[in-house]
Design a protein around this motif. Structure first.
Motif, PDB file in Angstrom:
ATOM      1  N   ARG A 168      -7.377   2.243   3.241  1.00  0.00           N
ATOM      2  CA  ARG A 168      -7.356   1.889   4.663  1.00  0.00           C
ATOM      3  C   ARG A 168      -7.380   0.383   4.906  1.00  0.00           C
ATOM      4  O   ARG A 168      -6.847  -0.084   5.913  1.00  0.00           O
ATOM      5  N   ILE A 169      -7.961  -0.402   3.995  1.00  0.00           N
ATOM      6  CA  ILE A 169      -7.968  -1.849   4.209  1.00  0.00           C
ATOM      7  C   ILE A 169      -6.555  -2.420   3.987  1.00  0.00           C
ATOM      8  O   ILE A 169      -6.118  -3.335   4.679  1.00  0.00           O
ATOM      9  N   PHE A 170      -5.800  -1.825   3.056  1.00  0.00           N
ATOM     10  CA  PHE A 170      -4.402  -2.234   2.856  1.00  0.00           C
ATOM     11  C   PHE A 170      -3.538  -1.774   4.036  1.00  0.00           C
ATOM     12  O   PHE A 170      -2.662  -2.516   4.497  1.00  0.00           O
ATOM     13  N   GLU A 171      -3.785  -0.578   4.511  1.00  0.00           N
ATOM     14  CA  GLU A 171      -3.020  -0.063   5.657  1.00  0.00           C
ATOM     15  C   GLU A 171      -3.264  -0.907   6.902  1.00  0.00           C
ATOM     16  O   GLU A 171      -2.342  -1.123   7.697  1.00  0.00           O
ATOM     17  N   GLU A 172      -4.487  -1.403   7.066  1.00  0.00           N
ATOM     18  CA  GLU A 172      -4.784  -2.275   8.207  1.00  0.00           C
ATOM     19  C   GLU A 172      -3.998  -3.579   8.100  1.00  0.00           C
ATOM     20  O   GLU A 172      -3.481  -4.095   9.113  1.00  0.00           O
ATOM     21  N   ALA A 173      -3.879  -4.115   6.886  1.00  0.00           N
ATOM     22  CA  ALA A 173      -3.090  -5.345   6.698  1.00  0.00           C
ATOM     23  C   ALA A 173      -1.629  -5.106   7.051  1.00  0.00           C
ATOM     24  O   ALA A 173      -0.991  -5.937   7.743  1.00  0.00           O
ATOM     25  N   LEU A 174      -1.076  -3.992   6.615  1.00  0.00           N
ATOM     26  CA  LEU A 174       0.322  -3.672   6.923  1.00  0.00           C
ATOM     27  C   LEU A 174       0.516  -3.485   8.427  1.00  0.00           C
ATOM     28  O   LEU A 174       1.520  -3.936   9.000  1.00  0.00           O
ATOM     29  N   ARG A 175      -0.463  -2.863   9.066  1.00  0.00           N
ATOM     30  CA  ARG A 175      -0.375  -2.658  10.515  1.00  0.00           C
ATOM     31  C   ARG A 175      -0.400  -3.996  11.256  1.00  0.00           C
ATOM     32  O   ARG A 175       0.394  -4.241  12.164  1.00  0.00           O
ATOM     33  N   LEU A 176      -1.327  -4.874  10.843  1.00  0.00           N
ATOM     34  CA  LEU A 176      -1.428  -6.192  11.490  1.00  0.00           C
ATOM     35  C   LEU A 176      -0.136  -6.988  11.349  1.00  0.00           C
ATOM     36  O   LEU A 176       0.289  -7.679  12.280  1.00  0.00           O
ATOM     37  N   ALA A 177       0.477  -6.899  10.174  1.00  0.00           N
ATOM     38  CA  ALA A 177       1.691  -7.678   9.915  1.00  0.00           C
ATOM     39  C   ALA A 177       2.945  -6.991  10.454  1.00  0.00           C
ATOM     40  O   ALA A 177       3.993  -7.644  10.588  1.00  0.00           O
ATOM     41  N   GLY A 178       2.837  -5.699  10.762  1.00  0.00           N
ATOM     42  CA  GLY A 178       4.010  -4.964  11.232  1.00  0.00           C
ATOM     43  C   GLY A 178       5.087  -4.848  10.168  1.00  0.00           C
ATOM     44  O   GLY A 178       6.282  -4.924  10.459  1.00  0.00           O
ATOM     45  N   VAL A 179       4.640  -4.644   8.914  1.00  0.00           N
ATOM     46  CA  VAL A 179       5.557  -4.635   7.779  1.00  0.00           C
ATOM     47  C   VAL A 179       5.373  -3.318   7.019  1.00  0.00           C
ATOM     48  O   VAL A 179       4.236  -2.900   6.778  1.00  0.00           O
ATOM     49  N   PRO A 180       6.469  -2.639   6.636  1.00  0.00           N
ATOM     50  CA  PRO A 180       6.309  -1.431   5.812  1.00  0.00           C
ATOM     51  C   PRO A 180       5.863  -1.793   4.396  1.00  0.00           C
ATOM     52  O   PRO A 180       6.132  -2.909   3.932  1.00  0.00           O
TER      53      PRO A 180
END
Length: 238
Positions: A168-180
């Motif tokens: 979930r901490i990696f998924e949060e980073a991807l969400r913040l950056a808007g990057v797949p």
């Protein structure tokens, strides 16, 4: 060449490392109060206390009603107690002082190639973020070490509520950056928390490993960084 838009970074022992062992810093603080304790004794005590505190109150006490500041003050005081010092008033003074000291640049130094590599990555136009199992002091530490401006965001396990290798901490980073995930790569020094955890969410990842460290068979050589300066060449080859 890997088509990457986002690079995320671990911090401790990837970008920054302690200038001296914890025991040396604690022994110096004790000396300032006229107390003598061997650094090796303090280092051993610290490892034992830190491990026990982490098991009892994971992620710096997040979710346990304990602030990360109190979590650390308790660790420092117990480290000194286990090393033979028992004056609670002095222990509290030393613990508070050390908590502040480890927020400043005086206890941290950049790893070789860190500054230049981050600069070159920014010049290439990558979005950049931090994913670190750290407490809230990390923002200040990065600022004091002149690195904070390199990152679009800083995610600490304390702030997010999840510690690596939790996906979930990696998924949060991807969400913040808007990057797949397939357009992102993570750089870190820990096989389980960094390398494998990032790949489990579909990201690319690179493992910083100094020569002579144990070789995990699952890490292809093109994913291993002998130094940070090798990163861009590996991205371009990938």
């Amino acid at each position: 060449m890997l088509r990457l838009r986002l690079l995320t970074w671990d911090v401790k022992d990837t970008l920054l490392r302690l200038r001296q062992p914890v025991g040396e810093s604690y022994a110096a603080e004790a000396r300032a109060h006229g107390l003598r304790v061997e650094p090796d004794t303090l280092t051993r005590s610290f490892r034992e206390v830190y491990g026990a505190q982490s098991r009892r109150f994971p992620n710096y006490g997040r979710g346990s009603g304990l602030s990360s500041r109190q979590w650390w003050v308790d660790v420092v005081k117990e480290t000194f107690r286990l090393s033979g010092l028992h004056d609670d008033g002095v222990l509290t003074l030393m613990a508070e002082k050390l908590y502040g000291d480890f927020c400043s640049a005086q206890n941290w130094e950049l790893l070789p190639g860190a500054s230049e590599t981050l600069s070159r990555c920014c010049q290439r136009g990558f979005s950049m973020g931090v994913i670190s199992n750290f407490d809230r002091r990390l923002e200040n530490i990065l600022s004091h070490c002149n690195l904070r401006h390199r990152f679009d965001f800083v995610l600490t396990s304390e702030d997010v509520g999840f510690a690596k290798p939790d996906r979930r901490i990696f998924e949060e980073a991807l969400r913040l950056a808007g990057v797949p995930p397939q357009q992102a790569a993570h750089v870190g020094d820990d096989y389980t928390r960094d390398y494998r955890a990032a790949r489990a969410v579909g990201m690319h990842s690179f493992l910083l490993r100094a020569a002579g460290h144990s070789q995990e068979p699952e890490v292809p050589p093109e994913h291993v960084l002998p130094t940070l300066s090798h990163l861009l060449a590996l991205i371009e080859k990938g």
